[in-house]
Design a protein around this motif. Structure first.
Motif, PDB file in Angstrom:
ATOM      1  N   ASP A 272      38.100 -12.956 -42.568  1.00  0.00           N
ATOM      2  CA  ASP A 272      37.832 -12.635 -41.164  1.00  0.00           C
ATOM      3  C   ASP A 272      36.440 -13.020 -40.706  1.00  0.00           C
ATOM      4  OD1 ASP A 272      36.613 -10.842 -42.797  1.00  0.00           O
ATOM      5  OD2 ASP A 272      37.217  -9.049 -41.700  1.00  0.00           O
ATOM      6  N   GLY A 273      35.752 -13.919 -41.427  1.00  0.00           N
ATOM      7  CA  GLY A 273      34.414 -14.342 -41.008  1.00  0.00           C
ATOM      8  C   GLY A 273      33.447 -14.330 -42.166  1.00  0.00           C
ATOM      9  N   PRO A 274      32.148 -14.208 -41.903  1.00  0.00           N
ATOM     10  CA  PRO A 274      31.175 -14.191 -43.000  1.00  0.00           C
ATOM     11  C   PRO A 274      31.412 -13.015 -43.945  1.00  0.00           C
ATOM     12  CG  PRO A 274      30.073 -14.496 -40.878  1.00  0.00           C
ATOM     13  CD  PRO A 274      31.496 -14.138 -40.579  1.00  0.00           C
ATOM     14  N   SER A 275      31.335 -13.280 -45.230  1.00  0.00           N
ATOM     15  CA  SER A 275      31.425 -12.205 -46.209  1.00  0.00           C
ATOM     16  C   SER A 275      30.135 -11.400 -46.199  1.00  0.00           C
ATOM     17  CB  SER A 275      31.655 -12.784 -47.600  1.00  0.00           C
ATOM     18  OG  SER A 275      30.477 -13.434 -48.064  1.00  0.00           O
ATOM     19  N   PRO A 276      30.142 -10.199 -46.781  1.00  0.00           N
ATOM     20  CA  PRO A 276      28.891  -9.440 -46.873  1.00  0.00           C
ATOM     21  C   PRO A 276      27.790 -10.221 -47.593  1.00  0.00           C
ATOM     22  CG  PRO A 276      30.745  -8.003 -47.334  1.00  0.00           C
ATOM     23  CD  PRO A 276      31.303  -9.396 -47.239  1.00  0.00           C
ATOM     24  N   THR A 277      28.153 -10.971 -48.635  1.00  0.00           N
ATOM     25  CA  THR A 277      27.146 -11.758 -49.349  1.00  0.00           C
ATOM     26  C   THR A 277      26.570 -12.849 -48.451  1.00  0.00           C
ATOM     27  OG1 THR A 277      28.307 -11.359 -51.438  1.00  0.00           O
ATOM     28  CG2 THR A 277      26.707 -13.161 -51.396  1.00  0.00           C
ATOM     29  N   MET A 278      27.416 -13.491 -47.663  1.00  0.00           N
ATOM     30  CA  MET A 278      26.910 -14.500 -46.740  1.00  0.00           C
ATOM     31  C   MET A 278      25.983 -13.864 -45.715  1.00  0.00           C
ATOM     32  SD  MET A 278      28.864 -17.014 -44.004  1.00  0.00           S
ATOM     33  CE  MET A 278      29.316 -18.413 -45.031  1.00  0.00           C
ATOM     34  N   LEU A 279      26.337 -12.718 -45.191  1.00  0.00           N
ATOM     35  CA  LEU A 279      25.487 -12.054 -44.209  1.00  0.00           C
ATOM     36  C   LEU A 279      24.125 -11.708 -44.801  1.00  0.00           C
ATOM     37  CD1 LEU A 279      28.041  -9.701 -42.415  1.00  0.00           C
ATOM     38  CD2 LEU A 279      26.918 -11.729 -41.465  1.00  0.00           C
ATOM     39  N   HIS A 280      24.105 -11.211 -46.031  1.00  0.00           N
ATOM     40  CA  HIS A 280      22.834 -10.878 -46.661  1.00  0.00           C
ATOM     41  C   HIS A 280      22.017 -12.146 -46.931  1.00  0.00           C
ATOM     42  CE1 HIS A 280      24.939  -6.992 -48.198  1.00  0.00           C
ATOM     43  NE2 HIS A 280      24.379  -6.807 -47.012  1.00  0.00           N
ATOM     44  N   ALA A 281      22.697 -13.225 -47.312  1.00  0.00           N
ATOM     45  CA  ALA A 281      21.989 -14.494 -47.504  1.00  0.00           C
ATOM     46  C   ALA A 281      21.356 -14.952 -46.197  1.00  0.00           C
ATOM     47  CB  ALA A 281      22.942 -15.555 -48.036  1.00  0.00           C
ATOM     48  N   VAL A 282      22.091 -14.829 -45.094  1.00  0.00           N
ATOM     49  CA  VAL A 282      21.538 -15.180 -43.786  1.00  0.00           C
ATOM     50  C   VAL A 282      20.337 -14.296 -43.467  1.00  0.00           C
ATOM     51  CG1 VAL A 282      21.984 -15.191 -41.297  1.00  0.00           C
ATOM     52  CG2 VAL A 282      23.712 -16.085 -42.875  1.00  0.00           C
ATOM     53  N   GLY A 283      20.461 -13.014 -43.757  1.00  0.00           N
ATOM     54  CA  GLY A 283      19.349 -12.103 -43.513  1.00  0.00           C
ATOM     55  C   GLY A 283      18.091 -12.527 -44.249  1.00  0.00           C
ATOM     56  N   GLY A 284      18.235 -12.935 -45.511  1.00  0.00           N
ATOM     57  CA  GLY A 284      17.086 -13.395 -46.281  1.00  0.00           C
ATOM     58  C   GLY A 284      16.509 -14.694 -45.757  1.00  0.00           C
ATOM     59  N   THR A 325      21.489 -23.499 -33.650  1.00  0.00           N
ATOM     60  CA  THR A 325      20.740 -22.480 -34.374  1.00  0.00           C
ATOM     61  C   THR A 325      20.129 -23.080 -35.639  1.00  0.00           C
ATOM     62  OG1 THR A 325      22.713 -21.767 -35.590  1.00  0.00           O
ATOM     63  CG2 THR A 325      22.208 -20.625 -33.513  1.00  0.00           C
ATOM     64  N   ALA A 326      19.203 -22.348 -36.234  1.00  0.00           N
ATOM     65  CA  ALA A 326      18.542 -22.831 -37.448  1.00  0.00           C
ATOM     66  C   ALA A 326      19.449 -22.738 -38.668  1.00  0.00           C
ATOM     67  CB  ALA A 326      17.260 -22.040 -37.688  1.00  0.00           C
ATOM     68  N   VAL A 327      20.319 -21.742 -38.691  1.00  0.00           N
ATOM     69  CA  VAL A 327      21.290 -21.596 -39.776  1.00  0.00           C
ATOM     70  C   VAL A 327      22.683 -21.531 -39.162  1.00  0.00           C
ATOM     71  CG1 VAL A 327      22.100 -20.166 -41.689  1.00  0.00           C
ATOM     72  CG2 VAL A 327      19.646 -20.394 -41.266  1.00  0.00           C
ATOM     73  N   ARG A 328      23.524 -22.463 -39.580  1.00  0.00           N
ATOM     74  CA  ARG A 328      24.904 -22.487 -39.081  1.00  0.00           C
ATOM     75  C   ARG A 328      25.831 -21.996 -40.180  1.00  0.00           C
ATOM     76  NH1 ARG A 328      29.403 -26.780 -38.574  1.00  0.00           N
ATOM     77  NH2 ARG A 328      28.217 -27.947 -40.139  1.00  0.00           N
ATOM     78  N   ALA A 329      26.623 -20.978 -39.861  1.00  0.00           N
ATOM     79  CA  ALA A 329      27.606 -20.458 -40.805  1.00  0.00           C
ATOM     80  C   ALA A 329      28.951 -21.130 -40.572  1.00  0.00           C
ATOM     81  CB  ALA A 329      27.739 -18.945 -40.653  1.00  0.00           C
ATOM     82  N   VAL A 330      29.496 -21.678 -41.635  1.00  0.00           N
ATOM     83  CA  VAL A 330      30.839 -22.267 -41.603  1.00  0.00           C
ATOM     84  C   VAL A 330      31.748 -21.315 -42.356  1.00  0.00           C
ATOM     85  CG1 VAL A 330      32.257 -24.254 -42.225  1.00  0.00           C
ATOM     86  CG2 VAL A 330      29.875 -24.594 -41.521  1.00  0.00           C
ATOM     87  N   CYS A 331      32.694 -20.753 -41.660  1.00  0.00           N
ATOM     88  CA  CYS A 331      33.491 -19.654 -42.219  1.00  0.00           C
ATOM     89  C   CYS A 331      34.979 -19.998 -42.239  1.00  0.00           C
ATOM     90  CB  CYS A 331      33.290 -18.377 -41.388  1.00  0.00           C
ATOM     91  SG  CYS A 331      31.574 -17.877 -41.201  1.00  0.00           S
ATOM     92  N   GLY A 332      35.730 -19.167 -42.986  1.00  0.00           N
ATOM     93  CA  GLY A 332      37.175 -19.204 -42.884  1.00  0.00           C
ATOM     94  C   GLY A 332      37.905 -20.059 -43.897  1.00  0.00           C
ATOM     95  N   HIS A 333      37.199 -20.665 -44.847  1.00  0.00           N
ATOM     96  CA  HIS A 333      37.873 -21.496 -45.840  1.00  0.00           C
ATOM     97  C   HIS A 333      37.409 -21.065 -47.235  1.00  0.00           C
ATOM     98  CE1 HIS A 333      39.245 -24.940 -48.164  1.00  0.00           C
ATOM     99  NE2 HIS A 333      39.977 -25.308 -47.119  1.00  0.00           N
ATOM    100  N   PRO A 334      38.342 -20.803 -48.156  1.00  0.00           N
ATOM    101  CA  PRO A 334      37.955 -20.318 -49.493  1.00  0.00           C
ATOM    102  C   PRO A 334      37.012 -21.247 -50.233  1.00  0.00           C
ATOM    103  CG  PRO A 334      40.308 -20.032 -49.139  1.00  0.00           C
ATOM    104  CD  PRO A 334      39.812 -20.849 -47.984  1.00  0.00           C
ATOM    105  N   GLU A 335      37.092 -22.549 -49.983  1.00  0.00           N
ATOM    106  CA  GLU A 335      36.242 -23.506 -50.699  1.00  0.00           C
ATOM    107  C   GLU A 335      35.041 -23.949 -49.880  1.00  0.00           C
ATOM    108  OE1 GLU A 335      36.562 -27.880 -52.930  1.00  0.00           O
ATOM    109  OE2 GLU A 335      38.364 -26.903 -52.121  1.00  0.00           O
TER     110      GLU A 335
END
Length: 451
Positions: A272-284, A325-335
């Motif tokens: 359903d979008g960024p995982s919690p790990t991805m969100l924390h990585a973005v935060g860092g 944006t400075a960081v672009r999240a690409v979501c929704g694909h397992p790989e």
């Protein structure tokens, strides 16, 4: 020369030269050529390089005004250790190998870019993660030979392939296509996998995409791919530059894509979008972005790219599928779920960029840093969005006070890097730079060929 071919060195029978390769802090690809017998004798113990390779600026002057580490200051020899897994046949009779720099006591040189990147890769592994990275190499091609370009001060050059500057433009002249086809063929010959190349926005500009892989291998491929692009240009009577902004028009970048895996599973993916790990990585990444900008935009000209609505990010922001944006999240694909870090210019040292990105990711995951809300509209020209540092000195100040990056990258590297950036600012303002020009002659002379 078949008698020097051994299992330990892996040299081919017809080799007459072995080239040692590594980048310095500026991203220049440096090295020396040694005879096969010398390589065989010294591959285990290493090769001497004077420490000035980390002490000279791009104008070949020693940088002063900041504290040197213990190993700097009297032209002591550093030890180049070849990584035999990188040994390749570069051309008939010539093999090349990439290595790292070590001190006489066996400790790694703290500002060696490859060592620093490996340190962060190891730190990530200690947490049970591996990273996959990819890089987009942008460069501008000119019709003139390098000798003609030098004679013209690298200015008023003719874009190879015509003056059209629309991205993905296929109506290029044959010389442009022949050049890139030759580059792709050379990459194939030395085992560097590429995915695509295409016309970029500026006239004469190209983007080359390398196959994703582990961080160190991709950085090695990046360094060698740029060397291939230079050599093919020289051979064909043309010129290529990785300068951040070689003309007063569009600049060029080195976007870095990254994903994290644990036990082979992409932990950035969630249905359903960024995982919690991805969100924390973005935060860092956002927490360290102002300081990281000094490394991502290393030179005076790097900051001339930061113009709203012209492509590069100008704000400390992230978004889902948002390239402003400075960081672009690409979501929704397992790989393929990943983060694209869009700040680096084409003049960045990729080893240092990857180390710095991993530093932000590790800090974000360790500290479970929550990012701000993603930006869903254009991230340019918005007054209430925090902006990236827009000069080399502002970015250096941000890095100097960034406690997270100091902890992750080390005081020695941070202090040395900040000192060299302030030295670069002083050289610009005292040896002929023009801060009011769209692109000064000083910048063209200093950055066109290097890094």
């Amino acid at each position: 020369m078949s008698e020097i071919t051994t299992t330990s060195t892996g040299l081919a029978p017809a080799v007459h030269t072995v080239r040692l390769e590594a980048t310095n802090h500026e991203g220049c690809f440096l090295g020396k050529n040694v005879a096969p017998k010398k390589f065989t004798a010294s591959a285990g113990s290493g090769f001497a390089f004077a420490d000035l390779l980390f002490g000279l600026d791009l104008g070949n002057a020693p940088a002063f005004g900041f504290a040197y580490p213990d190993w700097r200051g009297h032209l002591a020899d550093l030890n180049f250790r070849p990584d035999m897994t990188t040994l390749v046949q570069w051309s008939p009779g010539l093999q090349s190998v990439i290595g790292d720099y070590w001190q006489a006591d066996g400790t790694p040189v703290g500002i060696c870019p490859r060592n620093l990147a490996r340190k962060l890769v190891d730190r990530l592994a200690a947490r049970g993660f591996t990273a996959t990275v990819a890089v987009e190499i942008e460069a501008t091609l000119f019709q003139e030979s390098i000798h003609e370009a030098r004679a013209k001060g690298y200015r008023d050059l003719t874009p190879l392939g015509g003056s059209a500057g629309t991205a993905y433009h296929l109506a290029k002249s044959k010389d442009w296509n022949d050049y890139m086809s030759a580059v792709a063929h050379r990459l194939d010959e030395i085992g560097i996998e590429w995915e695509a190349w295409s016309d970029e926005d500026a006239a004469g500009q190209v983007e080359l995409n390398l196959v994703p892989g582990d961080p160190i291998s991709v950085c090695d491929a990046w360094a060698r791919a740029r060397q291939v692009m230079r050599e093919v240009a020289f051979e064909r009577g043309h010129t290529v530059t990785f300068m951040a902004k070689p003309t007063a028009g569009y600049g060029q970048a080195s976007h870095v894509n990254m994903s994290l895996q644990r036990d082979g599973v992409n932990v950035f993916y969630a249905p359903d979008g960024p995982s919690p790990t991805m969100l924390h990585a973005v935060g860092g990444l956002l927490a360290t972005m102002r300081g990281a900008t000094s490394i991502m935009l290393p030179q005076i000209t790097s900051y001339r790219r930061l113009v709203d609505l012209s492509g590069p990010p100008t704000t400390v922001t992230w978004g889902i599928s948002n390239k402003s944006t400075a960081v672009r999240a690409v979501c929704g694909h397992p790989e393929y779920s990943r983060l694209e870090y869009r700040v680096p210019g084409a003049d960045v040292n990729l080893y240092l960029a990857v180390a710095t990105i991993l530093a932000g990711v590790i800090a974000g995951v360790d500290g479970e840093i929550e990012p701000p809300d993603p930006v869903s509209d254009l991230a340019w020209c918005v007054p209430d969005l925090e902006r990236l540092p827009d000069t080399i000195t502002k970015a250096a100040e941000a890095l100097e006070t960034d406690l997270i990056l100091r902890e992750q990258l080390g005081d020695e590297f941070v202090d040395y890097w900040v000192g060299t950036r302030r030295w670069e600012w002083m050289q610009f303002h005292t040896t002929g730079g023009d801060p009011f020009a769209e692109l000064s002659e000083w910048e063209s002379a200093r950055y066109f060929e290097f890094p």
